[in-house]
Design an enzyme around this catalytic site. Structure first.
Site, mmCIF file in Angstrom:
data_model
loop_
_atom_site.group_PDB
_atom_site.id
_atom_site.type_symbol
_atom_site.label_atom_id
_atom_site.label_comp_id
_atom_site.label_asym_id
_atom_site.label_seq_id
_atom_site.Cartn_x
_atom_site.Cartn_y
_atom_site.Cartn_z
ATOM 1 N N CYS A 253 36.311 37.313 33.877
ATOM 2 C CA CYS A 253 37.387 37.895 34.869
ATOM 3 C C CYS A 253 37.334 37.883 36.354
ATOM 4 O O CYS A 253 37.554 37.163 36.979
ATOM 5 C CB CYS A 253 38.174 39.145 34.213
ATOM 6 S SG CYS A 253 38.972 38.845 32.655
ATOM 7 N N ILE A 254 36.221 38.942 36.606
ATOM 8 C CA ILE A 254 36.059 39.029 38.137
ATOM 9 C C ILE A 254 35.352 38.373 38.756
ATOM 10 O O ILE A 254 35.848 38.217 39.948
ATOM 11 C CB ILE A 254 35.144 40.784 38.007
ATOM 12 C CG1 ILE A 254 35.916 41.780 37.162
ATOM 13 C CG2 ILE A 254 35.428 41.096 39.420
ATOM 14 C CD1 ILE A 254 37.587 42.254 37.722
#
Ligand SMILES: NC(=O)c1ccc[n+]([C@@H]2O[C@H](COP(=O)([O-])OP(=O)(O)OC[C@H]3O[C@@H](n4cnc5c(N)ncnc54)[C@H](O)[C@@H]3O)[C@@H](O)[C@H]2O)c1
Length: 396
Positions: A253-254
């Site tokens: 994600c990040i």
């Protein structure tokens, strides 16, 4: 309801179990045959979903994994939970989302509610999914997944869920479905708002993590403890939120989602300068770690035995996707060190196995899992801690 979920990874299996727990008849579809066999024999591959839970749902007939796309036919609800990675040029790779849309187009011949939970930029549900499915009047909604694997406090049930539909009917149906296993549902005015909220949430984390990573370097150069400063700042009861520095960012994600936002920003002519700079800072952290390790270990690590402890991207999960440990290890090896790694949760990774901590000249703690042998780490000649959890040693 008869529910089919496309993709049985972290997100898909989590939703499958959530829906099965509400008594829906769930088919977990995945193209990975060995994963399908593993799941059908009652073996979960993700933290937070126990084998016993999976076995209970299989035996009650609430969950079946399958690699046969015909299980999508006749579903009331179809959830898309497939990877949304970056391509070699760090631009969105929507090939998995397109493949999921094609599967629905080819196999679903009666109207269903189609929900996308995969993280992507605003416009994905409308232009990249619905527009590719022809002939049948399905309902479409976006409900971006917020699962945080390994988080025991916030799960599918109690994490508020956003829903944006292409039509009011889709919103009604999506609310009906999710309210059977989620406590709080928040309707937003369009799928684009829901999609954008998800990537903004992760961009907020990416940018703030980069800020503290840069600050940690400034503080160290000033001869003060960056972590002590952050803890001190966090005593302010309003207007401040604490983030922790570390060796970089990892996971699905990040490091990835903000680039989806940057991509659409670019298309509409607005430069996403914070995202670009935050990527640069976070991606440079392994280099900073290695520079500090070399300096702390006496100026050279050539021929030294170094153990990198914790190679997954975060505590208490075995997920090594985009882990900064990979760059830390490669850079240490590039300086002539003999590097092994220790992570019993991960076990095997990049063709290597977890090694013991004892006997190393240098230990670099990248990710701290519960129960890690801190005494063994401290017994190594020099310790560099990227997690801020061992008092009295060097680190960030
Ligand atoms: N992992 C997280 O913590 C998390 C949290 C929130 C959102 N997301 C988002 O959710 C989406 C899925 O992520 P994930 O972590 O579950 O990925 P994952 O890699 O764990 O699982 C994806 C699964 O999809 C399967 N797959 C690929 N193509 C397929 C196809 N055409 N048909 C059926 N199955 C297919 C793969 O075999 C794999 O098992 C991504 O968009 C991700 O950004 C992930």
């Amino acid at each position: 309801m008869r529910v089919a979920i496309i993709g049985q990874g972290y997100v898909g299996l989590t939703i499958a179990v959530g829906a099965a727990s509400a008594g829906h008849k769930v088919f977990g579809f995945d193209v990975n045959d060995s994963l399908v066999s593993q799941l059908n024999s009652g073996n979960s591959h993700i933290e937070g979903i126990s084998n016993s839970k999976l076995q209970e749902f299989i035996s009650k007939g609430f969950f079946t994994a399958s690699s046969d796309p015909t299980v999508l036919g006749g579903a009331d609800v179809i959830v898309i939970a497939v990877p949304t990675p970056l391509d070699e040029t760090r631009n969105p790779d929507l090939s998995y989302v397109h493949a999921a849309a094609a599967l629905i187009d080819n196999n679903v011949k009666s109207p269903a509610l189609i929900i996308n939970e995969s993280t992507s930029y605003p416009g994905t549900l409308r232009k990249e999914i619905a527009a590719r499915i022809t002939g049948i009047e399905h309902l479409y909604a976006s409900s971006p997944e917020r699962v945080d694997p390994g988080n025991n406090e916030w799960g599918t049930k109690n994490t508020p869920r956003l829903i944006g539909g292409l039509t009011p009917d889709a919103v009604v149906k999506a609310k009906e479905f999710y309210s059977t296993f989620c406590d709080s549902i928040i309707e937003v005015s369009s799928p684009e708002v829901a999609e954008a909220a998800k990537i903004f949430e992760n961009t907020f984390r990416q940018v703030n993590i980069a800020l503290v990573n840069e600050f940690a370097q400034i503080a160290d150069a000033l001869g003060i403890s960056g972590r002590e400063v952050l803890d001190a700042a966090a005593t302010k009861p309003y207007g401040f939120m604490e983030f922790n520095p570390g060796p970089g960012v990892g996971g699905h994600c990040i490091p990835v989602d903000p680039s989806y936002l940057a991509h659409v920003a670019n298309e509409v002519g607005v430069p996403a300068t914070f995202i670009k700079r935050a990527n640069e800072v976070n991606l440079a952290m392994p280099e900073y770690v290695v520079k500090r390790v070399v300096a702390g270990a006496g100026g050279s690590i050539k021929g030294k035995k170094i153990v990198v402890v914790g190679v997954s991207y975060k505590s208490n999960v075995a997920d090594t996707r985009e882990t900064p440990a990979a760059a830390v290890i490669d850079l240490l090896r590039g300086q002539g060190a003999m590097v092994t790694w220790h992570d019993e949760l991960v076990g095997n990774w990049r063709g290597e196995s977890s090694s013991p901590i004892a006997g190393a000249d240098v230990a670099v703690l990248v990710t701290k899992h519960n129960g890690i042998d801190v005494a063994a780490i401290k017994a190594c000649g020099y310790v560099f801690d990227c997690t801020g959890s061992i008092a009295g040693v060097d680190g960030i």
